[in-house]
Write a protein that holds these residues in place. Structure first.
Motif, PDB file in Angstrom:
ATOM      1  N   THR A  31       0.847  -1.196   0.000  1.00 34.68           N
ATOM      2  CA  THR A  31       0.000   0.000   0.000  1.00 34.68           C
ATOM      3  C   THR A  31       0.880   1.243   0.000  1.00 34.68           C
ATOM      4  N   ASN A  32       0.273   2.371  -0.295  1.00 37.77           N
ATOM      5  CA  ASN A  32       0.999   3.648  -0.256  1.00 37.77           C
ATOM      6  C   ASN A  32       0.945   4.288   1.118  1.00 37.77           C
ATOM      7  N   ILE A  33       0.252   3.635   2.038  1.00 40.09           N
ATOM      8  CA  ILE A  33       0.224   4.125   3.409  1.00 40.09           C
ATOM      9  C   ILE A  33       0.022   2.926   4.313  1.00 40.09           C
ATOM     10  N   ASN A  34       0.846   2.844   5.344  1.00 41.73           N
ATOM     11  CA  ASN A  34       0.672   1.739   6.284  1.00 41.73           C
ATOM     12  C   ASN A  34      -0.651   1.907   6.991  1.00 41.73           C
ATOM     13  N   SER A  35      -1.503   0.934   6.840  1.00 43.95           N
ATOM     14  CA  SER A  35      -2.782   0.989   7.517  1.00 43.95           C
ATOM     15  C   SER A  35      -2.896  -0.294   8.308  1.00 43.95           C
ATOM     16  N   PRO A  36      -3.090  -0.193   9.623  1.00 49.80           N
ATOM     17  CA  PRO A  36      -3.128  -1.417  10.428  1.00 49.80           C
ATOM     18  C   PRO A  36      -4.252  -2.365   9.993  1.00 49.80           C
ATOM     19  N   ASP A  37      -5.238  -1.806   9.265  1.00 46.00           N
ATOM     20  CA  ASP A  37      -6.347  -2.650   8.835  1.00 46.00           C
ATOM     21  C   ASP A  37      -6.032  -3.457   7.590  1.00 46.00           C
ATOM     22  N   ILE A  38      -4.992  -3.100   6.872  1.00 45.74           N
ATOM     23  CA  ILE A  38      -4.668  -3.792   5.615  1.00 45.74           C
ATOM     24  C   ILE A  38      -3.415  -4.626   5.850  1.00 45.74           C
TER      25      ILE A  38
ATOM     26  N   GLU B 153      -2.817  -2.112  -8.722  1.00 50.73           N
ATOM     27  CA  GLU B 153      -1.810  -2.657  -9.642  1.00 50.73           C
ATOM     28  C   GLU B 153      -1.573  -4.091  -9.234  1.00 50.73           C
TER      29      GLU B 153
ATOM     30  N   SER C  85      -3.204   1.557  -3.886  1.00 49.33           N
ATOM     31  CA  SER C  85      -2.890   2.959  -3.569  1.00 49.33           C
ATOM     32  C   SER C  85      -4.202   3.622  -3.167  1.00 49.33           C
ATOM     33  N   LEU C  86      -4.269   4.012  -1.924  1.00 51.45           N
ATOM     34  CA  LEU C  86      -5.505   4.604  -1.415  1.00 51.45           C
ATOM     35  C   LEU C  86      -5.610   6.043  -1.912  1.00 51.45           C
ATOM     36  N   ILE C  87      -6.754   6.336  -2.486  1.00 53.27           N
ATOM     37  CA  ILE C  87      -6.940   7.657  -3.087  1.00 53.27           C
ATOM     38  C   ILE C  87      -7.425   8.630  -2.022  1.00 53.27           C
ATOM     39  N   PHE C  88      -6.770   9.793  -1.964  1.00 52.89           N
ATOM     40  CA  PHE C  88      -7.153  10.778  -0.959  1.00 52.89           C
ATOM     41  C   PHE C  88      -8.215  11.692  -1.545  1.00 52.89           C
TER      42      PHE C  88
ATOM     43  N   GLU D 196      -6.467   2.801  -6.267  1.00 48.80           N
ATOM     44  CA  GLU D 196      -5.800   2.556  -7.550  1.00 48.80           C
ATOM     45  C   GLU D 196      -5.116   1.198  -7.400  1.00 48.80           C
TER      46      GLU D 196
ATOM     47  N   ALA E  65     -11.824   5.074  -4.910  1.00 46.35           N
ATOM     48  CA  ALA E  65     -11.241   4.826  -3.594  1.00 46.35           C
ATOM     49  C   ALA E  65      -9.826   4.271  -3.681  1.00 46.35           C
TER      50      ALA E  65
END
Lengths: 91, 774
Positions: free
Chosen positions: A7-14, A58, A84-87, A56, A54
């Motif tokens: 991911t493009n951001i560390n998210s504890p949920d993913i 790949e 990639s989570l879209i902001f 992107e 929401a």
């Protein structure tokens, strides 16, 4: 089958990887987002399900749209799915 | 030598006449027939479960037309990222900060709506609350969101180079704890909107939004409408500064849902008390900063641990925490850098963006730490800045930081030199003295800020230039002017690119039914990105006009130019016609034509990776050096700020008057944060919720301000422009605190530096002049 998740951001949920039985991109995406509230199971079953506003996506470094079978694309053990989570926002 | 006709001219703002005459319409000025009013029912608890909401009495109150609760929104929730949509329009299962919105009343007038608020009976179960972020991080702290049981809203760990090795090899390593204050933007226009959900199923909203297209997407998503049926019309905006007006708030959704339920237009206007107690505010951050240097004062490495007080919801904070550190590697060369960032949920109002977003905190820490190190090493702070500052890259080259931030122009050294040669710093030795009980000091800082922010997902923006048949020009833009003057700057850009005069441009402001998408005002993006779109649209229209002229004159298009509203042959300028005549020819000859130019911003993005801290978040970067002269009363602690000199590299000022005004405003706003402003929070309660007690600078507090342009002519900006004034907003607090140190000999590491803090410190150091004769 193990699918790596980036991911493009560390998210504890993913998680950083998922284990799936059915080897489709749909199943991998569903498993990767299972702990989030982004989509429900019903969303994934909806034939019009789309995630373009929401996430992107790949697969193995190539854009999701280059895969003709879309979410039914078959995966192999060790494939990497990049979310990639879209902001929506700025400040 | 540039030969601009419009760019660089000191012209009045395009909207100045309306504003000065009091004719400008703001959201609160709009009305529709049969309009109703919305008011918000708010929680009296800082943290509590909502057990039941009984609206029956309120619904029966004379004049009440509808009552709205969270259930009306069907569980819809929103947030900056797909995984952080933790906010509902109205509190659903629990309230997480004092005065969080729990219901909305729609009534015939404001007074009736306000009365009926007290008739909504909410049963709460109070929960333990937590307010300090470092306490909220500890195991056992009350959990604010179940999806983040450790209260960790955002967490980043970045590592570039080898910081530990750098520190081991440093001559000096300095460690300090800094803290920035609890402050808010302080716009004079509170949030307001008028909403109408009409019988045909269209929603129209006149809303004070600096990012109207975000709100438009939220509305479509929440009310399950196609975007084509949602219309956000942007009135004039009385200040934005980031945060609240970039986002959707409870009042917005109450008004729209109220209109849906009643079939009537509904308006809300927040009070300033609501703003000061519930709206987005700047994160208050603790910065543990460790900085290593060589014996000569060259930076070797920096480590930052940042703990941010997040408040009750995530909002835009993944970006806030990214910005807090991605620019630590500017404006000085920094080979090794590590960052641990923690943004923590607390039972406070939500922290979000504000001018100088993120960068203000860590730049404050770094600038002061450099001054402290310079003092310890016996090095002039100017010399230390100059030897570490990034050089201006040669044309065609770029400088890239260790974390991938790339820039093509950097006026940092020139800005520092300019400030140093200015009389304020140049006469420092004669200025710094004690007069009675007042001790004078001069401080300096060097900072940077990104411009042309670009993130994944929605960065496209467009422009339309329509040539009217009589030669007048309409410019349609989705870009938001929230008072910063972008309408003027962009109109000047269109005029320059098209070859007409500034006064020939008529701007059509944001109306999502007609204007092209633009994400809005944030990250200093409008001049750079919307500016590029404007140039492309103007060039497209110009190309069509030149084609018409070429046909009329029977020549090739590349033999023709348009400038100063005259179309002429390049090699024979006496062969010419007015722009108005050309427009008529283009539109009326043959079967006629419609001349519309379209353009969009094509900068693209370099993907930001928030986890690793890589990616280039801006198109370009401004650089600012600032000096400050102030006097500290060594008896009372009162600070009198007398002078600022700001040397600001904004590439090229599109309109020098606007740039000066923006720099002045940015610096004064930051002065407020440096020495005046702070929310007094008491267990989640805001004790100073009016401008009487939340002290912002007034006109009598403003120093003499000199702004000097540093021209670097950035190749990526419209006519060389970069962002203006977020840089001077960031530069002010460290320069002020540096001046306070010069006056008192004491370093203050927590903002604001109030008279109370100064007197306390002076007493501790044995420097207090209390009781001394003046």
């Amino acid at each position: 089958m193990k699918i790596n998740i980036a991911t493009n951001i560390n998210s504890p949920d993913i998680p950083s990887f998922v284990n799936i039985e059915k080897n489709t991109l749909r199943e991998a995406l569903k498993a990767a987002l299972a702990n989030t509230t982004v989509f429900t199971d019903e969303d994934f079953m909806d034939k019009n399900f789309s995630f373009e506003d929401a996430i992107e996506l790949e697969l193995n470094g190539k854009p999701y749209y280059s895969y003709e079978k879309g979410l039914e694309t078959e995966l192999n053990d060790g494939d990497t799915l990049k979310l990639s989570l879209i902001f929506l926002g700025g400040g | 030598m540039n030969d601009f006709s419009v760019i660089g001219q000191r012209v009045p703002k395009i909207d100045s006449k309306e504003k000065v005459m009091g004719k400008a319409m703001y959201a609160a000025d709009y009305s529709l027939p049969d309009m109703l009013w919305a008011k918000t029912v708010r929680s009296p608890y800082v943290h509590a479960k909502i057990l039941n909401i009984d609206t029956s009495k309120a619904e029966k109150h004379p004049g009440v037309k509808a009552v709205i609760t969270a259930k009306d929104f069907g569980g819809w929730h929103f947030g900056f990222m797909p995984t952080t949509r933790d906010e509902h329009p109205l509190a659903l299962d629990k309230v997480r900060y004092l005065h969080e919105a729990v219901a909305g009343i729609i009534a015939v007038d404001e007074e009736t709506a306000e009365e009926a608020c007290s008739l909504v009976k909410v049963d709460y179960e109070e929960l333990p609350a937590i307010f300090d972020p470092e306490e909220a991080m500890k195991p056992g702290a009350p959990i604010i969101h179940d999806y983040r049981p450790n209260n960790m809203s955002v967490e980043y760990h970045w590592d570039f180079g080898d910081v530990d090795k750098a520190f081991d090899e440093s001559y000096l390593v300095h460690e300090d704890r800094f803290e920035t204050g609890k402050v808010i933007v302080g716009f004079l226009e509170p949030p307001a909107s008028l909403a109408y959900y009409d019988p045909s199923g269209h929603i129209t909203v006149w809303a004070a939004k600096q990012s109207p297209y975000f709100h438009y997407r939220h509305i479509a998503d929440c009310f399950k409408l196609p975007l084509s049926k949602v219309r956000v019309v942007q009135p004039f905006i009385g200040g934005g500064f980031g945060g609240t007006k970039n986002d959707t708030i409870a009042g917005d959704m109450i008004a729209i849902m109220g209109s849906k339920k009643t079939g009537k237009p509904v308006k809300f206007i927040y009070s300033q008390e609501e703003v000061l107690t519930t709206c987005r505010r700047r994160h208050n951050m603790i910065v543990y900063s460790k900085m290593g240097v060589t014996k000569e004062g060259l930076l070797t490495g920096v480590y930052h641990k940042v703990v941010a007080n997040g408040g009750a919801y995530t909002a835009i904070s993944p970006l806030s925490m990214y910005l807090a550190s991605f620019m630590t590697t500017l404006p000085y060369k920094l080979p090794n850098f590590r960052y641990d960032g923690y943004r923590v949920f607390t039972n406070n109002p939500v922290s979000a963006a504000m001018r100088g977003h993120g960068v203000t905190h860590t730049r404050f820490a770094c600038e002061l730490q450099m001054d402290m190190i310079a003092e310890k090493l016996g090095i002039d702070p100017v010399e230390m800045r100059m030897k570490n500052a990034i050089d201006n890259p040669k044309r065609g080259e770029s400088y890239t930081t260790v974390n991938g931030v790339s820039l093509k122009t950097c006026g940092m050294k020139e800005a520092i030199q300019t400030v140093v040669e200015d009389e304020l710093w140049a006469n420092k030795k004669s200025i710094e003295k004690i007069e009675g009980t007042k001790s004078w000091g001069v401080g300096i800082s060097g900072t940077s800020y990104l411009g042309g922010a670009r993130q994944l997902g929605h960065q496209s923006c467009g422009a339309i230039v329509r040539i009217c048949e009589d030669g007048s020009v309409n410019y349609l833009t989705g870009a938001s002017d929230c008072g910063q003057g972008s309408d003027t700057g962009l109109s000047m850009v269109v005029a320059e690119a098209l070859g007409v005069r500034y006064e020939d441009i008529d701007i059509k402001r944001v109306d999502t039914a007609y204007t092209p998408v633009d994400p809005g005002s944030y990250g200093s993006r409008v001049a750079v990105l919307a500016g590029q779109a404007a140039i492309h649209a103007a060039q497209d229209a110009k190309k069509q006009l030149i084609a018409a002229a070429a046909k009329a004159w029977n020549v090739k298009p590349d033999e023709i130019e348009i400038k100063d509203a005259v179309c002429f042959m390049k090699n024979k300028p006496e062969q010419n016609m007015s722009f108005n005549k050309l427009a008529k020819i283009a539109c009326y000859e043959g079967s006629g034509a419609v001349i519309i130019g379209t353009g969009y911003s094509g900068y693209g993005i370099e993907k930001l990776d928030f986890s690793k801290g890589t990616g280039n978040g801006g198109i370009s970067y401004s650089f600012t050096s600032q000096s400050v002269k102030l006097g500290v009363d060594m008896e009372t602690g009162k600070i009198d700020v007398s002078d600022f000199t700001i040397a600001h590299d904004c590439g090229r000022p599109l309109n020098p008057v606007i740039c000066e005004g923006q720099n002045e405003g940015g610096a004064v706003q930051a002065l407020g944060q440096a020495i005046y402003e702070e929310f007094v929070m008491d267990q989640g309660h805001t004790r100073n919720s009016s401008f009487l007690d939340y002290k912002m600078p007034r006109s009598t507090d403003i120093p003499n301000i000199k702004v000097i342009d540093i021209i670097t002519d950035d190749p990526d900006g419209p006519y060389g422009a970069k962002e203006v004034s977020e840089g001077s907003h960031v530069s002010t607090p460290p320069a002020v605190v540096s001046a306070i140190h010069a006056a008192t000999g004491i370093w203050f590491k927590e903002l604001p530096v109030t008279p109370e803090k100064i007197v306390k410190a002076l007493k501790k150091e044995g420097k207090w002049m209390g009781g001394a004769k003046k």
